[in-house]
Design a protein around this motif. Structure first.
Motif, PDB file in Angstrom:
ATOM      1  N   PRO A  23      44.473  33.730  36.291  1.00 22.05           N
ATOM      2  CA  PRO A  23      43.362  34.134  37.163  1.00 22.05           C
ATOM      3  C   PRO A  23      43.900  35.176  38.142  1.00 22.05           C
ATOM      4  O   PRO A  23      44.973  34.981  38.713  1.00 22.05           O
ATOM      5  CB  PRO A  23      43.005  32.826  37.887  1.00 22.05           C
ATOM      6  CG  PRO A  23      44.247  31.983  37.820  1.00 22.05           C
ATOM      7  CD  PRO A  23      44.986  32.393  36.585  1.00 22.05           C
ATOM      8  N   ALA A  25      42.462  37.157  41.302  1.00 22.70           N
ATOM      9  CA  ALA A  25      41.340  37.401  42.212  1.00 22.70           C
ATOM     10  C   ALA A  25      41.180  38.892  42.479  1.00 22.70           C
ATOM     11  O   ALA A  25      42.143  39.586  42.806  1.00 22.70           O
ATOM     12  CB  ALA A  25      41.564  36.647  43.518  1.00 22.70           C
ATOM     13  N   ASN A  73      39.533  28.944  38.980  1.00 24.22           N
ATOM     14  CA  ASN A  73      40.707  28.971  39.865  1.00 24.22           C
ATOM     15  C   ASN A  73      40.313  29.187  41.326  1.00 24.22           C
ATOM     16  O   ASN A  73      39.485  30.045  41.634  1.00 24.22           O
ATOM     17  CB  ASN A  73      41.639  30.094  39.414  1.00 24.22           C
ATOM     18  CG  ASN A  73      42.787  30.351  40.369  1.00 24.22           C
ATOM     19  OD1 ASN A  73      42.741  31.273  41.181  1.00 24.22           O
ATOM     20  ND2 ASN A  73      43.817  29.539  40.284  1.00 24.22           N
ATOM     21  N   HIS A 136      45.856  27.365  43.685  1.00 22.50           N
ATOM     22  CA  HIS A 136      47.009  28.124  44.147  1.00 22.50           C
ATOM     23  C   HIS A 136      47.248  27.689  45.583  1.00 22.50           C
ATOM     24  O   HIS A 136      46.290  27.501  46.332  1.00 22.50           O
ATOM     25  CB  HIS A 136      46.678  29.617  44.079  1.00 22.50           C
ATOM     26  CG  HIS A 136      47.836  30.484  43.705  1.00 22.50           C
ATOM     27  ND1 HIS A 136      48.739  30.172  42.730  1.00 22.50           N
ATOM     28  CD2 HIS A 136      48.246  31.701  44.196  1.00 22.50           C
ATOM     29  CE1 HIS A 136      49.647  31.136  42.628  1.00 22.50           C
ATOM     30  NE2 HIS A 136      49.364  32.065  43.496  1.00 22.50           N
ATOM     31  N   ALA A 183      56.890  36.985  39.334  1.00 20.64           N
ATOM     32  CA  ALA A 183      55.432  37.017  39.163  1.00 20.64           C
ATOM     33  C   ALA A 183      54.732  37.980  40.107  1.00 20.64           C
ATOM     34  O   ALA A 183      55.136  38.158  41.259  1.00 20.64           O
ATOM     35  CB  ALA A 183      54.875  35.609  39.373  1.00 20.64           C
ATOM     36  N   GLY A 184      53.642  38.563  39.618  1.00 18.91           N
ATOM     37  CA  GLY A 184      52.790  39.400  40.450  1.00 18.91           C
ATOM     38  C   GLY A 184      51.834  38.562  41.277  1.00 18.91           C
ATOM     39  O   GLY A 184      51.576  37.403  40.971  1.00 18.91           O
ATOM     40  N   GLY A 221      56.860  37.371  34.997  1.00 18.34           N
ATOM     41  CA  GLY A 221      57.706  38.289  34.247  1.00 18.34           C
ATOM     42  C   GLY A 221      57.560  38.186  32.740  1.00 18.34           C
ATOM     43  O   GLY A 221      58.326  38.827  32.013  1.00 18.34           O
ATOM     44  N   GLN A 240      51.624  31.501  31.186  1.00 18.00           N
ATOM     45  CA  GLN A 240      50.504  32.145  31.885  1.00 18.00           C
ATOM     46  C   GLN A 240      50.924  33.570  32.200  1.00 18.00           C
ATOM     47  O   GLN A 240      51.922  33.798  32.876  1.00 18.00           O
ATOM     48  CB  GLN A 240      50.162  31.389  33.173  1.00 18.00           C
ATOM     49  CG  GLN A 240      49.091  32.081  34.001  1.00 18.00           C
ATOM     50  CD  GLN A 240      48.454  31.174  35.038  1.00 18.00           C
ATOM     51  OE1 GLN A 240      47.712  30.262  34.700  1.00 18.00           O
ATOM     52  NE2 GLN A 240      48.732  31.411  36.299  1.00 18.00           N
ATOM     53  N   GLY A 242      49.895  37.305  33.777  1.00 18.77           N
ATOM     54  CA  GLY A 242      48.992  38.016  34.665  1.00 18.77           C
ATOM     55  C   GLY A 242      49.087  39.517  34.479  1.00 18.77           C
ATOM     56  O   GLY A 242      48.208  40.156  33.901  1.00 18.77           O
ATOM     57  N   THR A 243      50.191  40.083  34.926  1.00 17.23           N
ATOM     58  CA  THR A 243      50.365  41.538  34.888  1.00 17.23           C
ATOM     59  C   THR A 243      50.130  42.097  33.486  1.00 17.23           C
ATOM     60  O   THR A 243      49.578  43.198  33.346  1.00 17.23           O
ATOM     61  CB  THR A 243      51.781  41.892  35.394  1.00 17.23           C
ATOM     62  OG1 THR A 243      51.944  41.324  36.699  1.00 17.23           O
ATOM     63  CG2 THR A 243      51.984  43.382  35.482  1.00 17.23           C
TER      64      THR A 243
HETATM   65  C1  LIG Z   1      46.656  41.083  40.428  1.00 16.78           C
HETATM   66  C2  LIG Z   1      47.056  39.634  40.522  1.00 16.78           C
HETATM   67  C3  LIG Z   1      46.212  38.740  41.170  1.00 16.78           C
HETATM   68  C4  LIG Z   1      46.516  37.369  41.180  1.00 16.78           C
HETATM   69  N1  LIG Z   1      45.610  36.500  41.727  1.00 16.78           N
HETATM   70  C5  LIG Z   1      45.795  35.158  41.539  1.00 16.78           C
HETATM   71  C6  LIG Z   1      44.753  34.243  41.863  1.00 16.78           C
HETATM   72  O1  LIG Z   1      43.666  34.621  42.308  1.00 16.78           O
HETATM   73  N2  LIG Z   1      44.977  32.928  41.644  1.00 16.78           N
HETATM   74  C7  LIG Z   1      46.162  32.461  41.110  1.00 16.78           C
HETATM   75  O2  LIG Z   1      46.286  31.251  40.919  1.00 16.78           O
HETATM   76  N3  LIG Z   1      47.159  33.314  40.788  1.00 16.78           N
HETATM   77  C8  LIG Z   1      46.990  34.642  40.979  1.00 16.78           C
HETATM   78  N4  LIG Z   1      47.986  35.522  40.591  1.00 16.78           N
HETATM   79  C9  LIG Z   1      49.245  34.993  40.019  1.00 16.78           C
HETATM   80  C10 LIG Z   1      49.059  34.695  38.533  1.00 16.78           C
HETATM   81  O3  LIG Z   1      48.304  33.512  38.364  1.00 16.78           O
HETATM   82  C11 LIG Z   1      50.390  34.485  37.764  1.00 16.78           C
HETATM   83  O4  LIG Z   1      51.118  33.424  38.319  1.00 16.78           O
HETATM   84  C12 LIG Z   1      51.263  35.722  37.739  1.00 16.78           C
HETATM   85  O5  LIG Z   1      50.499  36.866  37.451  1.00 16.78           O
HETATM   86  C13 LIG Z   1      52.350  35.559  36.666  1.00 16.78           C
HETATM   87  O6  LIG Z   1      53.289  36.586  36.745  1.00 16.78           O
HETATM   88  P1  LIG Z   1      53.157  37.990  35.953  1.00 16.78           P
HETATM   89  O7  LIG Z   1      52.202  38.789  36.762  1.00 16.78           O
HETATM   90  O8  LIG Z   1      54.536  38.532  35.972  1.00 16.78           O
HETATM   91  O9  LIG Z   1      52.626  37.684  34.584  1.00 16.78           O
HETATM   92  C14 LIG Z   1      47.726  36.896  40.590  1.00 16.78           C
HETATM   93  C15 LIG Z   1      48.585  37.818  39.978  1.00 16.78           C
HETATM   94  C16 LIG Z   1      48.266  39.171  39.933  1.00 16.78           C
HETATM   95  C17 LIG Z   1      49.195  40.119  39.236  1.00 16.78           C
END
Ligand SMILES: Cc1cc2nc3c(=O)[nH]c(=O)nc-3n(C[C@H](O)[C@H](O)[C@H](O)COP(=O)(O)O)c2cc1C
Length: 357
Positions: A23, A25, A73, A136, A183-184, A221, A240, A242-243
């Motif tokens: 997720p 946001a 989420n 979160h 993580a992002g 990552g 999971q 995200g990026t």
């Molecule tokens: C743009 C962005 C917004 C995020 N917003 C949320 C969020 O709203 N809720 C949440 O549980 N995690 C959020 N995360 C964290 C992600 O759930 C996840 O843990 C993370 O992206 C994993 O690392 P990665 O970006 O290297 O794949 C966000 C990550 C990014 C990159």
């Protein structure tokens, strides 16, 4: 029979592929969740920046287009106590930028908000009954959590240390997202505010796997099939990402953010509290460089962003990201600009091919 080595998460969440779309946001909505859940992964709908009407509309759109499971989420932070002195000191630190851009320093500061999980969104969960609810920043208070669990939803939350993972299991989580330092977005940390406690994915995942009995989802990552295979080898039951999804056409990412994701290097992100008051990983922009990515002046989450809004309102239309948050993990360069469903299937196929070797 499933081709995946560990089916605990698949069975728990009712998914075919052990891939969760994170997720995000402000950056993802129902279109992304529909694509991923239809492909066999778990689509997620982040609600932290949406009001109740917007959440309802997104849920309706999802239900129209997908019979698969959905992860709703929420952030579950405590709203901050008012602190006018800190707000004023923060705005004062930004004064030279107001002058440079011609923004009105004396106008009231806009309020930046992220809604915490409380009674009203909980009622929506009770009405919609999503398969999964993820949080979160820990978990909501016991009464709210009991209401969520009574709907039958499986509950997930992010742990950034082994202690947090144990706490989440003891407080009722059905699976734990082990969120590594790479993580992002916002760090899900909730037992400590000390960034020195934060652990990289490779170290975190196997130690969390050893410490809890519920399935573990690796995050941080993981940008392609190699990361997925590595996470499974560390004992994770799923991943999971995200990026990796931010370049998909379904992502709601500005042209400047998209461009930055495509050109940034592994070394060009940092944890910063300037944009919301909590540490989050994003691509380094001018304000992070000039004020330092972490500032003691930044008001408490989620208020820090308010004083930046007038600066962004002027700079962003001119294509500048000087004052913008460009959330990204450290593996942005692994992201591929594919439709989210295709990306999900491709990640799974490539990971399975590598596992069979
Ligand atoms: C743009 C962005 C917004 C995020 N917003 C949320 C969020 O709203 N809720 C949440 O549980 N995690 C959020 N995360 C964290 C992600 O759930 C996840 O843990 C993370 O992206 C994993 O690392 P990665 O970006 O290297 O794949 C966000 C990550 C990014 C990159």
């Amino acid at each position: 029979m499933s081709q995946w080595p560990d089916t605990r998460l698949l069975d728990l969440l009712g998914i075919e592929l052990p891939i969760l779309q994170a997720p995000m946001a402000g950056s993802t909505g129902s279109a992304m969740a529909i694509a991923v859940s239809n492909a066999g992964g778990l689509g997620s709908l982040p609600c932290a920046t949406l009001n109740l009407e917007q959440i309802s509309a997104e849920l309706h759109a999802f239900k129209q287009a997908c019979n698969g499971p959905l992860n709703l989420n929420f952030f579950c932070h405590q709203p901050p106590e008012p602190d006018p002195a800190r707000d004023a000191a923060w705005k004062q630190a930004l004064k030279p930028y107001y002058a440079e851009l011609g923004a009105d320093f004396d106008a009231p500061t806009p309020v930046s908000n992220r809604a915490p999980f409380d009674d009203a969104p909980c009622s929506l969960v009770e009405a919609f009954k999503p398969a999964v609810v993820s949080f979160h920043f820990g978990l909501p208070e016991a009464g709210l959590l009991a209401r969520v669990k009574a709907t039958g939803a499986k509950v997930l939350s992010s742990a950034t240390t082994v202690d947090e993972a144990i706490w989440l299991e003891q407080h009722g989580c059905d699976a734990i997202i082990a969120m590594g330092y790479e993580a992002g977005g916002h760090r899900g940390m909730f037992l400590s505010t000390d960034l020195n406690t934060q652990v990289g994915t490779l170290a975190l995942v196997p130690q969390v796997v050893d410490a809890v009995s519920v399935p573990v989802i690796a995050a941080g990552g993981i940008g392609d099939h190699r990361g997925i295979v590595a996470a499974l080898a560390l004992g994770a039951s799923g991943v999971q990402l995200g990026t990796a999804y931010l370049l998909c056409p379904e992502a709601k990412v500005s042209a400047a953010h998209r461009q930055a994701l495509q050109t940034t290097k592994d070394s060009e992100t940092a944890l910063t509290n300037l944009f919301t008051g909590r540490p989050a990983r994003g691509i380094t922009t001018r304000i992070m460089r000039e004020l330092g990515p972490i500032s003691a002046l930044a008001p408490r989450f989620p208020l820090a962003g308010g004083a930046l809004m007038p600066l962004r309102a002027i700079s962003e239309p001119n294509g500048s990201s000087d004052f913008s948050n460009l959330w990204s993990g450290q593996a942005a360069r692994l992201a591929r600009a594919l439709p989210a469903g295709e990306l999900t299937r491709s990640l799974a196929e490539r990971a399975l091919a590598q596992l069979r070797r």
